[in-house]
Structures are given as structure tokens and as C-alpha cells.
Design an enzyme around this catalytic site. Structure first.
Site, PDB file in Angstrom:
ATOM      1  N   HIS A 160     -27.302 -24.422  13.429  1.00 37.59           N
ATOM      2  CA  HIS A 160     -25.924 -24.757  13.016  1.00 37.59           C
ATOM      3  C   HIS A 160     -24.950 -23.629  13.370  1.00 37.59           C
ATOM      4  O   HIS A 160     -23.919 -23.480  12.732  1.00 37.59           O
ATOM      5  CB  HIS A 160     -25.838 -25.045  11.513  1.00 37.59           C
ATOM      6  CG  HIS A 160     -26.898 -25.981  11.015  1.00 37.59           C
ATOM      7  ND1 HIS A 160     -26.714 -27.338  10.908  1.00 37.59           N
ATOM      8  CD2 HIS A 160     -28.181 -25.746  10.615  1.00 37.59           C
ATOM      9  CE1 HIS A 160     -27.820 -27.904  10.458  1.00 37.59           C
ATOM     10  NE2 HIS A 160     -28.729 -26.960  10.282  1.00 37.59           N
ATOM     11  N   SER A 281      -6.027 -11.972  32.264  1.00 37.07           N
ATOM     12  CA  SER A 281      -4.963 -12.893  31.894  1.00 37.07           C
ATOM     13  C   SER A 281      -3.652 -12.373  32.460  1.00 37.07           C
ATOM     14  O   SER A 281      -3.434 -11.169  32.515  1.00 37.07           O
ATOM     15  CB  SER A 281      -4.874 -12.982  30.367  1.00 37.07           C
ATOM     16  OG  SER A 281      -3.580 -13.365  29.974  1.00 37.07           O
ATOM     17  N   LYS A 287      -7.137  -9.023  27.841  1.00 37.78           N
ATOM     18  CA  LYS A 287      -8.127 -10.093  27.996  1.00 37.78           C
ATOM     19  C   LYS A 287      -9.089  -9.874  29.161  1.00 37.78           C
ATOM     20  O   LYS A 287      -8.715  -9.404  30.223  1.00 37.78           O
ATOM     21  CB  LYS A 287      -7.427 -11.446  28.223  1.00 37.78           C
ATOM     22  CG  LYS A 287      -6.705 -11.999  27.039  1.00 37.78           C
ATOM     23  CD  LYS A 287      -7.599 -12.405  25.879  1.00 37.78           C
ATOM     24  CE  LYS A 287      -8.377 -13.666  26.148  1.00 37.78           C
ATOM     25  NZ  LYS A 287      -7.512 -14.849  26.235  1.00 37.78           N
ATOM     26  N   GLU A 294     -17.213 -20.613  31.858  1.00 42.98           N
ATOM     27  CA  GLU A 294     -16.461 -21.796  31.417  1.00 42.98           C
ATOM     28  C   GLU A 294     -16.494 -22.886  32.490  1.00 42.98           C
ATOM     29  O   GLU A 294     -16.583 -24.071  32.192  1.00 42.98           O
ATOM     30  CB  GLU A 294     -15.016 -21.415  31.101  1.00 42.98           C
ATOM     31  CG  GLU A 294     -14.902 -20.512  29.879  1.00 42.98           C
ATOM     32  CD  GLU A 294     -13.512 -19.915  29.763  1.00 42.98           C
ATOM     33  OE1 GLU A 294     -12.579 -20.649  29.391  1.00 42.98           O
ATOM     34  OE2 GLU A 294     -13.348 -18.718  30.056  1.00 42.98           O
TER      35      GLU A 294
END
Ligand code: ARG
Length: 434
Positions: A160, A281, A287, A294
Site C-alpha cells: 500500500h 526546469s 529542479k 516518466e
């Protein structure tokens, strides 16, 4: 012959196709990818025609030489592919005619584009499977060396997405090794089943010429000719199996990508991706984004979509060949290219990443991950029924929570106030050891 019709099949036509007809009918932009297999198949077919004396040795030799020249031209980038010639088969045959003249027309004896395309596609898919397996092997060896290197480095195991029990990073990486091993065996299995040769089925019903299907099958590395000629030209289940195997492999990579993304967040801090495998970024200077991971996760959508695409094309198609089947190649080529890219990207990311084993270890110590070990100790040492052990452990965890300490920081007397048979031997399961 009327010059303004398609020279391959224009005998009964007096007008050339409408522009949009030509556009919808053409597949050359896609099937150009298996030009090598098309030439390989044509050469095997031609050698068989010579051997069976269906064409003369002299004509056959001209055809073989012409095909080699075409191969050189395509390799050199000087071959001109034409949309009006529909597909790779007709582009090559038309060029053959330019090179060797009318003799080129003998190559298509005892053959149809239907068995030709089915053969090319099987040959291509077999090669693609070989390449994918090599890439999976390489990713597996990265995973294997990570699991050896981190065999004793503790991290939290999750259920979980909550810290569940301590595991090692090595064990976690090894799980992906096994998933990929099954993916590999699915591809191998697909390769075995597709390895029968459609050539000789012609349009669908075979051919009256005295062909030798065993010869072409053997020449092209197939186990044997396909038994039923109708099935030979219309079966694409091998392509669906390939697409499923790619989608399933992609799905496994996507789970790994998701973990890389999570682990690379400052909140987890388990992994630092190398600069080579990160992006910045344009607005937030701090970042460092895991874009490749991704994209691997995102590209799973394409892999799943490609499988559904072909399954939908095939559903309800009557036997034998239908032009719908021309839509079979794009999803297969796309899944292959996508999966190659994903395998390489994940491999590159993992190979150059650094794992923050201290952060993993301290995370494993949070969230009372040794509670299950405590419950098992109560069962094994004190002979408590598991349900009672679970309850006792729950009370001990609550006590640690109230005191804001770890389980191994509790006093023995505190634990004995919950279950008086507990001895100090319990401490050996309360702290994390690999
Ligand atoms: N380009 C076609 C395909 O990929 C080749 C077979 C054409 N056969 C035909 N009967 N029109 O399916």
C-alpha cells in the site's frame, strides 16, 4: 499495356487510381522497414524456382544479382521509394524490372504478395525478438550486478506504499530481474510459434507449380512450412503475441520507472539520477527531473494501445487475406521501437544512478517495520497463537508511538507489561539486520 495504370496489376484497368485512393492504399512509409526481409524472402523463393526448374538458371541468376544490387542501393540510400507503387514488395519488384528488364516478372511466379508479406513479417518479427532479448539480457545484467552489490543494504519494503517490512535493495532489484526473465521467455515462446513459413501459400489456395516449400522454409530458417495455406496468409496471432509480450515488458519497466520517480523525490531520497539521465526546469532552478523514467511510464500507453489496435483490426475479419491486414505492421514496428528505447533508457538510468543506502536504511527503521518479526517471535518463542501475537504486537507498537521511540528503544519491562512472558531475547528481532 495501358501506361497510366499500375504496372503490377493494371491489366484490366484503364484509369489510374484517384490520389486519395493511392494515399489510403499505400503502405511504403511503414513496410519499408522490412526491405531486408523482403529481399531475403525473394532470394530464397528465386533459388527454389531455379532448383525446381520453374524458371531457368540464367533468369534466376539475373534476378538474384538484381536483388543484390537493390540491396546495395537501399543500403546506400540511393533507392527511390514511390508511393504510387504501394508497398515495399512492388517498389522492389518495379526497380528489379528497371535493372534486369522483363525477366524480373518471373520472380513472382508461384507467389502472391499475400504469402510474401506474411513471410516478411514473420522474418522481421523473429529478428526483432532476437534484438529485444539481447536488450533484456543487458538490462538483466545491470539488475544482477545491483542486486549483488546491494545484497546487504536494507530498505523498507512496501505494501500500500506504506513501509511494511525491511527488505534489501538487492532483493528488490532481483524481483525485476525475474519479471524480465518471464518477459524474455514470453518472447522466446512467441518466436517458436511464429517460426513456420507461409511462403508457397500464394494468394490463399497454394499454387499449381511444382514448388518445394520445405526448401524455402529451411533456407529462411523456419522450422517447416505452415500446414494450411489459408491460415498461412491470414494468421496474425503471432503479431498479437508479440505486441502483448512488448506491452507486458513495458508494463514491468513502467513499474520500475514509477519507483525510480518516487525514489528520486527529495521526500524519499533513495536514488540520485546522474545528470545525463535528468532534465532541468525552465522556471525552477532547483529542479532535477526524472523525465526519462516518466516517459518510460508514459510510453506504456502506446504499447497497450498498439496491442488493442491490432486485436481490433483482426476481430471479425473473414478468411483469408483482407486489406485491413495492411494495418498490422505499424503497431508492431512502433512497439518494437518504443520498447527498445525504454529498455535502453531504464538500463542507462540504473547503471549511472547512485543509491543512497543510508537514507534507505533510516527509512527502513521508521514506521515500525520490524513489527511482523516481533509477532512471529511471539509465536515461535512463546507459542502464542498468531492472532494473539498480532494483538500484543499492536499494543507494543502503540506504546512506542506514545513514547515517540523505535521498538528497540522500548524497555523490556514496558513490553512485559503487555505480555509478561517476553524475555530480552526479543531485542534481536526488533532492530534491522540484513
Ligand atoms: N501491402 C500489403 C499488406 O501489407 C501486401 C499484400 C497485398 N495483397 C493484396 N492482395 N492486395 O498487406
Amino acid at each position: 499495356m495501358a501506361q497510366n495504370t499500375n504496372t503490377m496489376w493494371g491489366g484490366r484497368f484503364s484509369n489510374k487510381p484517384a490520389d486519395i485512393m493511392e494515399q489510403i492504399n499505400s503502405s511504403i512509409d511503414v513496410d519499408v522497414r522490412f526491405w531486408k526481409q523482403d529481399i531475403q524472402g525473394s532470394k530464397a523463393h528465386c533459388e527454389m524456382l531455379i532448383k525446381q526448374k520453374i524458371i531457368s538458371t540464367e533468369d534466376g541468376q539475373k534476378i538474384l544479382k538484381g536483388l543484390d544490387q537493390i540491396s546495395d542501393e537501399i543500403n546506400a540510400g540511393s533507392f527511390e521509394f514511390k508511393t504510387a507503387l504501394e508497398d515495399i514488395h512492388m517498389n522492389i519488384e518495379s526497380r528489379l524490372k528497371e535493372i534486369i528488364g522483363d525477366v524480373a516478372g518471373r520472380l513472382h511466379t508461384a507467389r502472391s504478395r499475400n504469402d510474401q508479406v506474411a513471410t516478411d513479417f514473420r522474418l522481421w518479427t523473429r529478428d526483432a525478438i532476437g534484438n529485444l532479448i539481447a536488450k533484456i539480457n543487458s538490462l538483466q545484467s545491470t539488475l544482477k550486478s545491483l542486486s549483488n552489490k546491494h545484497a546487504k543494504n536494507v530498505m523498507p519494503g512496501f505494501t500500500h506504499l506504506q513501509a511494511a517490512q525491511p527488505i534489501t535493495l538487492g532483493m528488490h532489484m532481483d524481483a525485476y530481474w525475474h519479471m524480465l526473465n518471464r518477459d524474455k521467455s514470453r518472447l522466446e515462446d512467441c518466436s517458436k510459434r511464429l517460426n513456420k513459413c507461409p511462403l508457397g501459400a500464394a494468394a490463399l489456395a497454394g499454387t499449381p507449380y511444382p514448388i518445394d516449400r520445405n526448401f524455402t522454409a529451411k533456407k529462411l530458417g523456419f522450422e517447416m512450412p505452415m500446414e494450411n495455406t489459408i491460415d498461412a496468409v491470414s494468421a496474425r496471432d503471432f503479431a498479437n503475441e508479440f505486441l502483448f509480450s512488448c506491452a507486458q515488458t513495458g508494463l514491468h519497466l513502467s513499474r520500475l520507472a514509477e519507483e525510480i520517480i518516487l525514489w528520486a523525490t527529495p521526500q524519499f531520497g533513495f536514488i540520485t539520477l546522474s545528470d545525463q539521465w535528468s532534465t532541468g526546469s525552465s522556471i525552477m532552478p532547483q529542479k532535477k527531473n526524472p523525465d526519462a523514467a516518466e516517459l518510460v511510464r508514459g510510453k506504456t500507453g502506446r504499447l497497450n494501445g498498439n496491442l488493442i489496435q491490432l486485436m481490433t483490426v483482426m476481430k471479425g475479419l473473414p478468411l483469408a487475406y483482407n486489406k485491413d491486414l495492411q494495418e498490422d505492421k505499424e503497431p508492431v514496428f512502433d512497439s518494437y521501437e518504443t520498447l527498445c528505447l525504454c529498455l535502453d533508457a531504464i538500463n542507462g538510468m540504473l547503471d549511472t544512478a547512485s543509491f543512497n543506502i543510508d537514507a534507505m536504511k533510516s527509512s527502513a527503521e521508521m514506521g515500525y517495520t520490524t513489527a511482523t518479526a516481533l509477532a512471529d517471535w511471539l509465536v515461535m518463542e512463546l507459542d502464542l497463537p498468531f492472532r494473539d501475537a498480532h494483538h500484543v504486537t499492536g499494543m507494543i507498537v502503540k506504546m512506542a508511538e506514545n513514547k515517540d521511540c523505535k521498538l528497540d528503544e522500548l524497555a523490556l519491562t514496558d513490553m512485559q507489561s503487555v505480555e509478561n512472558k517476553i524475555t530480552n531475547k526479543i531485542f534481536k528481532v526488533l532492530s534491522i539486520r540484513p
